[in-house]
Design a protein around this motif. Structure first.
Motif, short mmCIF file in Angstrom:
data_model
loop_
_atom_site.label_atom_id
_atom_site.label_comp_id
_atom_site.label_asym_id
_atom_site.label_seq_id
_atom_site.Cartn_x
_atom_site.Cartn_y
_atom_site.Cartn_z
N LEU A 235 -21.03 -62.76 -27.96
CA LEU A 235 -20.00 -61.72 -28.01
C LEU A 235 -19.38 -61.50 -26.64
O LEU A 235 -18.17 -61.23 -26.52
N GLY A 236 -20.19 -61.62 -25.60
CA GLY A 236 -19.65 -61.51 -24.24
C GLY A 236 -18.64 -62.60 -23.96
O GLY A 236 -17.59 -62.35 -23.36
N TYR A 239 -15.49 -61.72 -25.84
CA TYR A 239 -14.74 -60.64 -25.19
C TYR A 239 -13.98 -61.16 -23.97
O TYR A 239 -12.80 -60.85 -23.78
N ASP A 240 -14.66 -61.97 -23.16
CA ASP A 240 -13.99 -62.54 -21.99
C ASP A 240 -12.83 -63.43 -22.40
O ASP A 240 -11.78 -63.46 -21.74
N HIS A 242 -11.04 -63.00 -25.08
CA HIS A 242 -9.99 -62.08 -25.50
C HIS A 242 -9.21 -61.55 -24.30
O HIS A 242 -7.97 -61.52 -24.31
N LEU A 243 -9.92 -61.15 -23.25
CA LEU A 243 -9.23 -60.65 -22.06
C LEU A 243 -8.37 -61.74 -21.43
O LEU A 243 -7.24 -61.48 -20.99
N LEU A 269 -8.60 -57.78 -33.31
CA LEU A 269 -9.72 -58.52 -32.74
C LEU A 269 -10.51 -59.33 -33.77
O LEU A 269 -11.37 -60.13 -33.41
N LEU A 293 -16.06 -55.67 -30.05
CA LEU A 293 -15.08 -56.09 -29.05
C LEU A 293 -14.05 -54.99 -28.82
O LEU A 293 -13.63 -54.74 -27.69
N ALA A 296 -15.42 -52.24 -26.61
CA ALA A 296 -15.43 -52.61 -25.20
C ALA A 296 -14.02 -52.50 -24.61
O ALA A 296 -13.84 -52.02 -23.48
N GLU A 297 -13.03 -52.93 -25.37
CA GLU A 297 -11.65 -52.85 -24.90
C GLU A 297 -11.23 -51.39 -24.74
O GLU A 297 -10.59 -51.02 -23.75
N PHE A 306 -19.50 -57.17 -20.78
CA PHE A 306 -19.78 -56.78 -22.16
C PHE A 306 -21.27 -56.59 -22.41
O PHE A 306 -21.68 -55.63 -23.07
#
Length: 397
Positions: A235-236, A239-240, A242-243, A269, A293, A296-297, A306
């Motif tokens: 998931l981390g 997330y990275d 996604h950014l 997401l 996600l 976190a955002e 994350f």
């Protein structure tokens, strides 16, 4: 171990010729450096003397080496030296033990297959292979076994040097996926391994990031489903990714198109979760991943943060998902007549007319004039019900 005949230490080789020393790029390999060291100990002899060997003093490959002594028991030689790194890998507390006390799925146990080759050839034997370690990971190893003698003739000691790389499932898959990406789409067969590992490849573009994220996500499926570390890591990565996608929207759009996915405005997401974990992944889990996600955002977590975010969250991932769902499901607050009153009190007036009234809010009747403006004609006599209707209409506007 297989039986060793009584005369295996007395084989002779009349046409002895000193072996060559390898140089240049081969020197980068540990087993080649070990071979050159062994050759340097020959000093015109067919076999180096074991008394000239001091593995503990060899900083380069000494920690990766072993010394086998056949003088006491030819069928079960004793390890007189085990380098610190190799001893740690094999989880051995002693550096002086009989071979049959070595764990069956350790690196040292893999060396026994080559003993007879050493005896038959009276020369070093190099080897490389792959096996599943006692931790369940694919282990690639390369090494060399070299004969030594205590009397100048009999092979009664063997010195071995081995180097290895243990690849857990995610790392193995990530490396293949990343190399495939670097080769512009070259087909790669990915073999799953039962454990997950930290993957720290550093691709330069969005597609490379996705390849690494997908490999770690695949490890979540092949690993024990109870492994929180594997899931949080995947998931981390997601997330990275996604950014990073915000900085390269065109590449992100291309990846979505290749995967046949579209971003839904109500759940943006989910597309990221599908890209990473696969569109055919369990739909409930994908929704949970997207919620995590999103949380976190919403919290403004930076890239790489994350895992710390989810670990520190009350209730962990589950609690995080529940709170994010509650936040998204919470209905928007509709304005009431009181909120309309507060807004009107703070609003700047559109115009000013001299009209006396004791009421805070007054309904006015106006008409449009010929120039397109509004002419206020008269105040409506105060009626609370009528005013409330007007305010409700403003609240619904």
């Amino acid at each position: 171990m297989s039986d060793m005949s009584e005369d295996f230490l007395d084989l002779s080789e009349p046409d002895f010729e000193a072996p060559p020393i390898f140089a240049d790029q081969d020197e980068r390999r540990m087993h080649v450096r070990a071979y050159n060291y062994w050759a340097s100990l020959l000093r015109g002899r067919e076999l180096p003397s074991v008394t000239d060997l001091d593995p503990a003093s060899i900083d380069d490959f000494g920690p990766h080496s072993i010394l086998l002594d056949f003088t006491e028991d030819r069928e079960n030689p004793r390890l007189r030296y085990i380098g610190a790194i190799l001893r740690e890998e094999c989880e051995l507390s002693s550096a002086d033990i009989a071979l049959d006390h070595v764990p069956s799925r350790s690196l040292i146990s893999r060396l026994t297959d080559h003993f007879f080759e050493i005896i038959a050839n009276r020369s070093p034997i190099g080897f490389e292979a792959e096996f599943v370690s006692q931790r369940g990971n694919n282990t690639l190893y390369r090494g060399i076994l070299m004969p030594l003698s205590s009397d100048g003739d009999s092979i009664d000691f063997i010195y071995g040097v081995i180097n290895w790389k243990e690849l857990a499932g995610a790392e193995f898959e990530a490396q293949l996926a990343f190399e495939a990406h670097e080769a512009d789409g070259e087909d790669v067969i990915v073999v799953h391994s039962p454990e997950a590992a930290v993957v720290e490849l550093e691709p330069n573009d969005l597609a490379g990031r996705l390849a690494v994220a997908r490999a770690n996500a695949a490890a979540v499926q092949t690993a024990d489903q109870r492994s929180r570390a594997a899931l949080y890591r995947a998931l981390g990565n997601a997330y990275d990714f996604h950014l990073a996608s915000a900085g390269d929207p065109d590449a992100f759009a291309a990846l979505l198109e290749d995967a046949g996915l579209k971003v839904q405005a109500r759940a943006p997401l989910t597309a990221v979760a599908k890209l990473v974990f696969g569109a055919d992944y369990d739909k409930t889990r994908l929704t949970e991943f997207a919620s995590a996600l999103g949380a976190a955002e919403r919290a403004g977590i930076a890239a790489g943060g994350f895992i710390a975010f989810v670990v520190s969250a009350e209730g962990g991932l589950k609690g995080l998902v529940q709170r994010e769902r509650a936040a998204r499901a919470k209905p928007a607050v509709k304005p009431t007549t009181e909120t309309v009153r507060a807004r009107l009190r703070a609003a700047d007036p559109l115009a000013h007319i001299d009209l006396q009234s004791d009421e805070e809010f007054v309904l006015l009747v106006a008409k449009r004039n010929e120039s397109g403006g509004i002419d206020v004609l008269e105040a409506v006599p105060h009626t609370q019900n009528l005013l409330e209707v007007a305010l409700k209409r403003l609240a619904a506007h």
